[in-house]
Enzyme design. Structure first.
Site, short mmCIF file in Angstrom:
data_model
loop_
_atom_site.label_atom_id
_atom_site.label_comp_id
_atom_site.label_asym_id
_atom_site.label_seq_id
_atom_site.Cartn_x
_atom_site.Cartn_y
_atom_site.Cartn_z
N GLU A 501 36.51 -49.82 -32.93
CA GLU A 501 36.75 -51.21 -33.35
C GLU A 501 35.43 -51.93 -33.59
OE1 GLU A 501 39.55 -51.83 -34.38
OE2 GLU A 501 40.62 -50.19 -33.40
N HIS A 632 56.04 -42.51 -42.79
CA HIS A 632 54.79 -43.01 -43.37
C HIS A 632 54.92 -43.21 -44.88
CE1 HIS A 632 52.60 -41.83 -39.71
NE2 HIS A 632 51.61 -42.57 -40.17
N GLY A 637 53.73 -47.80 -45.77
CA GLY A 637 52.89 -48.06 -46.94
C GLY A 637 51.99 -46.92 -47.36
N TYR A 638 52.26 -45.70 -46.88
CA TYR A 638 51.32 -44.61 -47.11
C TYR A 638 51.66 -43.71 -48.30
CZ TYR A 638 48.69 -45.35 -42.82
OH TYR A 638 47.87 -45.87 -41.85
ZN LIG Z 1 40.25 -48.38 -37.66
#
Ligand SMILES: [Zn+2]
Length: 716
Positions: A501, A632, A637-638
């Protein structure tokens, strides 16, 4: 109208700039002020459309400041206000706030749709682009490269929403979009219903052989929820299900092969037969996507997906996946042999006939025999304060920045939240502030969403009067809180998550782009956005970085060398199988959206099984209907984008490879390479094509070599 100080103050939620005063953003404020904001924004959008419409009709020239700046300001006001509401909904949830958030969400979404599908705005953007193309060099209508990219992305996104279509084509497009949305929802619901429809009640001790206590507790809890009020972890009954928290550990630890088989077959055949049958939905979804693609002027849906990504073409994705497949396949075969040999050593009859439901189990046995890494036992070596010191000093070394705790200088939403400033490290501007971030490290069950994420609080930009706005990030994790005198002790996975992150945060904070539409992570293609985050994870496996920060919180002892070696071994354990599995999913997704069409003479399932011949080392069993639960790509949205996981890993591993090449012990070269990473990947954000950014850092286009090496797929 009343007057006086109380009513002249702008409500916090409508302020639209600066660090938010979180305590003022109450559920009441949300329901009172978001509608007010939406009404203002709607009115301003209408006024802008009228102005632009008049200008377009009169044929007069348009400028960036007439079109893009007001649009950006409208979007930013919504982002600032709704962003802080969504943020608090994630980190300080309460039933009241959740209701307030839900009550406003539809209006926010519909405003976004209205702006994104406005014909007038679309024509205004096209005019800006045409003026630029026709303008002589050096004249006012010329756009700089960042502006060109922002404009092109905006136009592309609007085109993909069907704005450029007219008449019947547009009606058909909208009707198909609507149907696709409904099909996706139904697909997802049927997977969920099929998952929940299965349960298996275990009652005898023989059926729970090998299961760890934590799983038995979960199974007993599930049994209590289903009516066995007296169920306990020790005495049962235990209720099995197909949800991941129960399914995955059962497959890993259960010594009962017959139960593993039963559970595996139920799992891979979810939603593949009446009454919950996703097969017809799959064909319909793929057919509709193909039609949508052709309406937009593309050959197939994969091209539509790639139009907004770093990958240039279906071929480019195929090549990358083939590199990984070719490297992973023989390794996955060896891994399967090793599992067989392990089962054989234990005298298990299945050694002769290993099936998919045996893999997790024997992999766990082999893992424990090869290196018994007890991740819980490592926690005392990773107290949060030391990990932060390690992370910050790494960033100082690599990127020439200094990170300073400035708790108390900004309002926070919870007493545990910390506030830090990022300063320029050396040179003429040493000590100058660049950015800031909040860190909300600990889990708070009941009020904080699980997982970890980076989000934007403020985006780098300039105010109308020219003063700079410095970027501010939210970094949110969910690790165990300190208890009495014991600091938060992190697992190695939690350390990796924090580094990950923080990588997103660095790209947000160290951007030098001043147009917010392309600053930080804005405008970065989806398959490139995980580059800085996964890049930072690599440093958790760097000896100097890890051993420099991993010290026992009480004794100060460094992490034993042998534990470090186990961490490295765990990283590549069963790496061939893991890579091959991702390649199988990615290739299936890609080819369903590039090769399959209703008249192609194959069902989607036949196409998948054909792909499986080169992407699995154990062929799918007859009952395997994995496509029916591939949410997915059919419910999320994949679609034609699953490859992005591997694409981004190739970029991040290759970027780290630049540091390995100069030698991780070679301090000056590491600093130089780090500085170059800061000046390219972290600075340029979405202002340039990601291929150009990567090349500016690496001096060449990405190579799969480093990822193949890091995944343990090189013959030794
Ligand atoms: Zn990430």
């Amino acid at each position: 109208m009343t007057t006086g100080p109380a009513s002249t103050a702008i409500p916090e939620l409508l302020r639209g700039e600066g660090l938010p005063a979180f305590e003022a953003i109450t559920p009441e404020a949300v329901t009172a002020h978001i509608p007010e904001l939406m009404a203002q924004l709607e009115a301003e959008l209408t006024a802008l459309e009228q102005q632009l419409g008049a200008a377009l009709d009169s044929g007069s020239a348009l400028s960036w400041s007439q079109v893009m700046d007001p649009l950006q300001r409208l979007g930013e006001r919504l982002r600032w206000s709704w962003g802080v509401v969504s943020h608090l909904n994630g980190v300080c949830n309460s039933p009241e706030l959740r209701d307030a958030h839900a009550s406003q969400q539809a209006a926010v979404v519909s405003f976004g749709n209205r702006a994104g599908q406005s014909q007038v705005i679309f024509r205004a953007l096209e005019t800006l682009q045409r003026q630029h193309q026709e303008a002589a060099a050096g004249t006012a209508a010329q756009l700089d490269p960042t502006q060109q990219r922002i404009l092109a992305a905006e136009l592309r996104d609007m085109q993909l929403r069907g704005v450029g279509l007219g008449g019947e084509a547009q009606e058909a497009f909208n009707a198909a979009s609507q149907e696709l949305a409904e099909l996706s929802t139904r697909f997802g619901n049927q997977v969920l219903d099929a998952t929940n429809a299965f349960s298996l009640r275990l009652t005898s001790p023989g059926e729970i052989e090998g299961l760890p206590t934590s799983l038995l507790e979960q199974l007993a809890q599930a049994a209590r929820g289903a009516g066995d009020a007296e169920a306990t972890a020790e005495a049962g009954p235990w209720l099995l299900g197909l949800d991941m928290p129960r399914y995955a550990p059962f497959m890993k630890y259960s010594r009962r092969r017959d139960l593993r088989e039963q559970l595996y077959k139920a799992h891979v055949s979810r939603a593949s037969g009446a009454p919950l049958n996703n097969w017809p939905l799959i064909e319909r979804i793929l057919t509709l996507r193909g039609e949508q693609a052709r309406r937009l002027g593309y050959d197939n849906w994969a091209q539509v997906s790639l139009a907004a990504k770093m990958a240039d073409s279906v071929d480019a994705v195929e090549r990358l996946l083939e590199d990984l497949r070719a490297a992973a396949f023989p390794v996955a075969q060896q891994e399967l042999e090793a599992l067989r040999a392990c089962a054989d050593r234990h005298g298990a009859p299945e050694a002769e006939d290993l099936q998919p439901w045996d893999i997790s189990y024997w992999a766990e046995v082999l893992r424990q025999e090869s290196f018994d890494l007890d991740s819980e036992a490592l926690r005392p070596y990773f107290p949060l304060p030391r990990v932060l010191d390690g992370l910050f000093s790494l960033c100082g070394r690599l990127f020439d920045i200094r990170i300073k705790a400035t708790d108390g200088e900004a309002p926070v939403w919870h007493p545990d939240v910390r506030f830090f400033q990022v300063l320029e490290g050396s040179g003429a501007r040493a000590g100058e502030p660049i950015a800031a971030f909040y860190l909300d490290p600990y889990s708070r069950p009941g009020s904080k969403r699980g997982g970890a994420w980076m989000d934007e609080c403020l985006v780098r930009s300039r105010k109308a009067d020219g003063t700079p706005v410095l970027p501010v990030a939210y970094l949110v994790c969910n690790q165990s809180p300190p208890v009495a005198d014991t600091p938060s002790l992190m697992s190695f996975e939690e350390v990796e998550t924090l580094f990950h992150e923080f990588g997103h945060g660095l790209q947000h904070m160290l951007t030098t782009v001043e147009r917010p539409q392309a600053a930080g992570i804005n405008g970065v293609e989806w398959d490139a956005v995980e580059l800085p985050s996964q890049f930072m994870e690599n440093w958790c496996y760097d000896r100097a970085t890890l051993l420099g920060m991993a010290h026992h919180w009480q004794s100060g002892e460094p992490l034993p060398q042998q534990e470090f070696s186990k961490l490295q071994a765990a990283r590549t354990f069963m790496g061939g199988a893991a890579t091959l599995r991702q390649v199988h999913f990615a290739l299936t997704d890609l080819r369903l959206h590039s090769q399959w069409h209703p008249g192609c003479g194959q069902t989607p399932e036949q196409l998948r099984r054909q792909i499986a011949t080169t992407t699995t080392v154990l062929a799918p069993i007859d009952e395997d209907a994995f496509l029916c639960s591939f949410g997915h790509i059919f419910a999320g949205g994949y679609s034609a984008g699953y490859y992005s996981y591997k694409w981004a890993e190739v970029l991040s591993a290759d970027a780290f490879g630049a540091f390995e090449e100069v030698g991780l012990e070679n301090e000056q070269q590491i600093r130089d390479t780090g500085r170059r990473f800061r000046d390219t990947v972290l600075s340029l954000g979405g202002s340039l094509d990601p291929k150009a950014v990567f090349e500016a850092f690496r001096g060449r286009q990405p190579s799969t070599e480093a990822l193949i090496r890091h995944s343990g797929l090189v013959a030794v």
